[in-house]
Design an enzyme around this catalytic site. Structure first.
Site, PDB file in Angstrom:
ATOM      1  N   TYR A   1      -9.537   5.313   7.421  1.00 14.41           N
ATOM      2  CA  TYR A   1      -9.806   5.601   8.830  1.00 14.41           C
ATOM      3  C   TYR A   1     -10.799   6.753   8.848  1.00 14.41           C
ATOM      4  O   TYR A   1     -10.497   7.835   8.334  1.00 14.41           O
ATOM      5  CB  TYR A   1      -8.527   6.008   9.563  1.00 14.41           C
ATOM      6  CG  TYR A   1      -7.469   4.936   9.655  1.00 14.41           C
ATOM      7  CD1 TYR A   1      -7.326   4.164  10.805  1.00 14.41           C
ATOM      8  CD2 TYR A   1      -6.596   4.708   8.594  1.00 14.41           C
ATOM      9  CE1 TYR A   1      -6.343   3.187  10.890  1.00 14.41           C
ATOM     10  CE2 TYR A   1      -5.609   3.731   8.675  1.00 14.41           C
ATOM     11  CZ  TYR A   1      -5.487   2.974   9.823  1.00 14.41           C
ATOM     12  OH  TYR A   1      -4.513   2.010   9.909  1.00 14.41           O
TER      13      TYR A   1
ATOM     14  N   TYR B   1       3.409   6.557  10.330  1.00 17.79           N
ATOM     15  CA  TYR B   1       2.622   5.411   9.876  1.00 17.79           C
ATOM     16  C   TYR B   1       3.523   4.329   9.268  1.00 17.79           C
ATOM     17  O   TYR B   1       3.324   3.125   9.516  1.00 17.79           O
ATOM     18  CB  TYR B   1       1.581   5.852   8.850  1.00 17.79           C
ATOM     19  CG  TYR B   1       0.500   4.838   8.587  1.00 17.79           C
ATOM     20  CD1 TYR B   1      -0.560   4.659   9.478  1.00 17.79           C
ATOM     21  CD2 TYR B   1       0.525   4.039   7.441  1.00 17.79           C
ATOM     22  CE1 TYR B   1      -1.561   3.733   9.227  1.00 17.79           C
ATOM     23  CE2 TYR B   1      -0.477   3.112   7.181  1.00 17.79           C
ATOM     24  CZ  TYR B   1      -1.506   2.953   8.081  1.00 17.79           C
ATOM     25  OH  TYR B   1      -2.505   2.028   7.846  1.00 17.79           O
TER      26      TYR B   1
ATOM     27  N   LYS C   1       0.092  -0.076  15.153  1.00 20.25           N
ATOM     28  CA  LYS C   1       1.423  -0.117  15.749  1.00 20.25           C
ATOM     29  C   LYS C   1       1.687  -1.341  16.626  1.00 20.25           C
ATOM     30  O   LYS C   1       2.840  -1.613  16.967  1.00 20.25           O
ATOM     31  CB  LYS C   1       1.661   1.146  16.595  1.00 20.25           C
ATOM     32  CG  LYS C   1       1.747   2.413  15.772  1.00 20.25           C
ATOM     33  CD  LYS C   1       2.929   2.364  14.828  1.00 20.25           C
ATOM     34  CE  LYS C   1       2.695   3.179  13.593  1.00 20.25           C
ATOM     35  NZ  LYS C   1       3.569   2.818  12.494  1.00 20.25           N
TER      36      LYS C   1
ATOM     37  N   PRO D   1      -5.427   0.151  18.365  1.00 15.67           N
ATOM     38  CA  PRO D   1      -5.128  -0.290  16.995  1.00 15.67           C
ATOM     39  C   PRO D   1      -5.113   0.842  15.973  1.00 15.67           C
ATOM     40  O   PRO D   1      -4.679   0.631  14.837  1.00 15.67           O
ATOM     41  CB  PRO D   1      -6.249  -1.296  16.693  1.00 15.67           C
ATOM     42  CG  PRO D   1      -7.343  -0.967  17.659  1.00 15.67           C
ATOM     43  CD  PRO D   1      -6.680  -0.427  18.882  1.00 15.67           C
TER      44      PRO D   1
ATOM     45  N   HIS E   1       0.843  -1.194   0.000  1.00 15.08           N
ATOM     46  CA  HIS E   1       0.000   0.000   0.000  1.00 15.08           C
ATOM     47  C   HIS E   1       0.881   1.247   0.000  1.00 15.08           C
ATOM     48  O   HIS E   1       1.786   1.378   0.810  1.00 15.08           O
ATOM     49  CB  HIS E   1      -0.916   0.012   1.230  1.00 15.08           C
ATOM     50  CG  HIS E   1      -2.089  -0.912   1.102  1.00 15.08           C
ATOM     51  ND1 HIS E   1      -3.392  -0.480   1.112  1.00 15.08           N
ATOM     52  CD2 HIS E   1      -2.138  -2.252   0.926  1.00 15.08           C
ATOM     53  CE1 HIS E   1      -4.203  -1.516   0.964  1.00 15.08           C
ATOM     54  NE2 HIS E   1      -3.457  -2.606   0.858  1.00 15.08           N
TER      55      HIS E   1
END
Length: 389
Positions: free
Chosen positions: A200, A384, A296, A292, A72
């Site tokens: 998200y 990220y 991580k 979550p 991704h």
């Protein structure tokens, strides 16, 4: 029995540590209180940082990951009707890989089995002693018989509820915790993901996350109350609620179907300090928990294992204790940064039951700033994809 390192816990942290030490010629025994079938059936997250991917390849476990992992180059943050794409490749030239934690655990377990290394599953009444001396011992029961292992070191990779952290004297450890007033209701379904990138989302009715395990298997989450129960959620209710929270342009694209797994996970931030007590080390969930949000948990466990494996290799190969002495400090420096990122993203993307008008305005201002600032987007992307070891 005698070995060099006893690893408590046969999850991904314990198995990866065992694999890295095996490749370095260091003897290990892994003890796990659950059955192997139970361990391999646990459904967990699956977004791997590049550092995690690199380490799995280094450990000789990259073949299936390279074939089946989904690379991704970015992800979406949705806030109401606004959508911000965090383009990891454009901002940093980096990426993440979606590959389920269950698959990572399977690969590690298969590698350990192929190398004929000792893993003891279904061990009962595990106890550890002597870790404040040069002669640690681990006792356990199996099939009604008591066994004892003498070792040089104990690695506590046995999770939040494990025996290792619980065996440390209370006055020797300090715990920091933030319990969030909501949970995540998650389902796994053999349906096509609603889009290629993860989403998200912050919706007035609550957070949502659209993820996947493969091009034909989806993983979705909805924010729910802590007193909620999966029995209250039929598949139909879940899909209807998720669809109502999605951006309008994606609602028609949502493919529904029967759930394979459905569960509710509470959210908490937790860190124990230090992570070393004589010849006992804590790694992964035994020493810290992250919400979550931001993916991580597994990646932090892997970074702990990276530091710990380096320290133990240095001890055995170079007769140098520097890595052991500094393990806790090095691991915690990275842990707290990841905790900060996860805490920050959780605060931005969720609806809190006691939010004031001021706090809601702060969420809006924070998202507006992200929308307008490439530097802020780069900071999100940097965290990220994973900070450097």
């Amino acid at each position: 029995m005698k070995t060099q390192v006893v690893i408590i816990g046969a999850g991904p942290a314990g198995l990866l540590l065992g694999q890295l030490l095996h490749l370095a010629g260091i003897e290990t025994v892994i003890i796990e209180r659950q059955s192997q079938e139970y361990v391999l059936s646990r459904i967990r997250a699956g977004v791997l940082e590049q550092g995690t991917v690199n380490l799995l390849h280094e450990a000789g476990l990259g073949a299936r990951l390279a074939k089946e992992g989904l690379v991704h180059h970015g992800f979406d943050l949705a806030f109401g009707t606004q959508i911000l794409n965090i383009n990891l490749h454009q901002l940093l030239g980096k990426e993440v890989t979606v590959y389920g934690q269950t698959e990572v655990t399977k690969d590690l377990a298969n590698a350990r089995s192929a190398a004929h290394l000792t893993t003891i599953y279904s061990a009962e009444n595990v106890s550890i002693t002597g870790f404040d001396s040069n002669h640690p011992k681990v006792q356990y029961q199996l099939a009604g018989k008591t066994h004892e292992i003498d070792c040089d070191f104990i690695a506590g990779c046995d999770g939040y509820h494990g025996v290792c952290r619980a065996s440390i004297p209370q006055n020797a450890i300090k715990e920091y915790e933030r319990v969030y007033p909501f949970g995540w209701l998650g389902i796994l379904a053999d349906t096509k993901p609603v889009q290629e990138e993860l989403i998200y989302g912050n919706h007035p009715d609550g957070f949502y996350l659209c993820s996947m395990r493969s091009p034909t298997r989806s993983r979705y989450y909805l924010q729910c109350t802590l007193d909620d129960h999966v029995n209250h959620w039929s598949d139909e209710r879940f899909w209807q609620t998720l669809q109502s929270r999605l951006p309008e342009n994606l609602q028609a694209a949502l493919e529904t179907g029967p759930s394979i797994e459905k569960s509710i996970a509470p959210l908490r931030s937790f860190v124990a300090e230090p992570l070393r007590f004589g010849r006992l080390f804590l790694a992964g969930d035994a020493g810290h928990i992250v919400p979550p949000t931001g993916a991580k948990g597994l990646n932090l466990a892997v970074s702990d294992v990276r530091y710990l494996s380096w320290a133990l290799m240095e001890y055995y190969q170079e007769k140098n204790e520097s890595g052991i002495q500094h393990y806790s400090q090095r691991a915690l420096a990275r842990i707290w940064k990841a905790e900060r990122f996860s805490w920050s993203l959780t605060n931005l993307m969720h609806q809190f039951p006691d939010m004031s008008g001021f706090e809601k305005k702060m969420q809006i201002a924070e998202f507006d700033f992200l929308m307008s600032s490439e530097s802020a987007q780069r900071a999100i992307a940097e965290n990220y994809v994973g900070l450097a070891y």
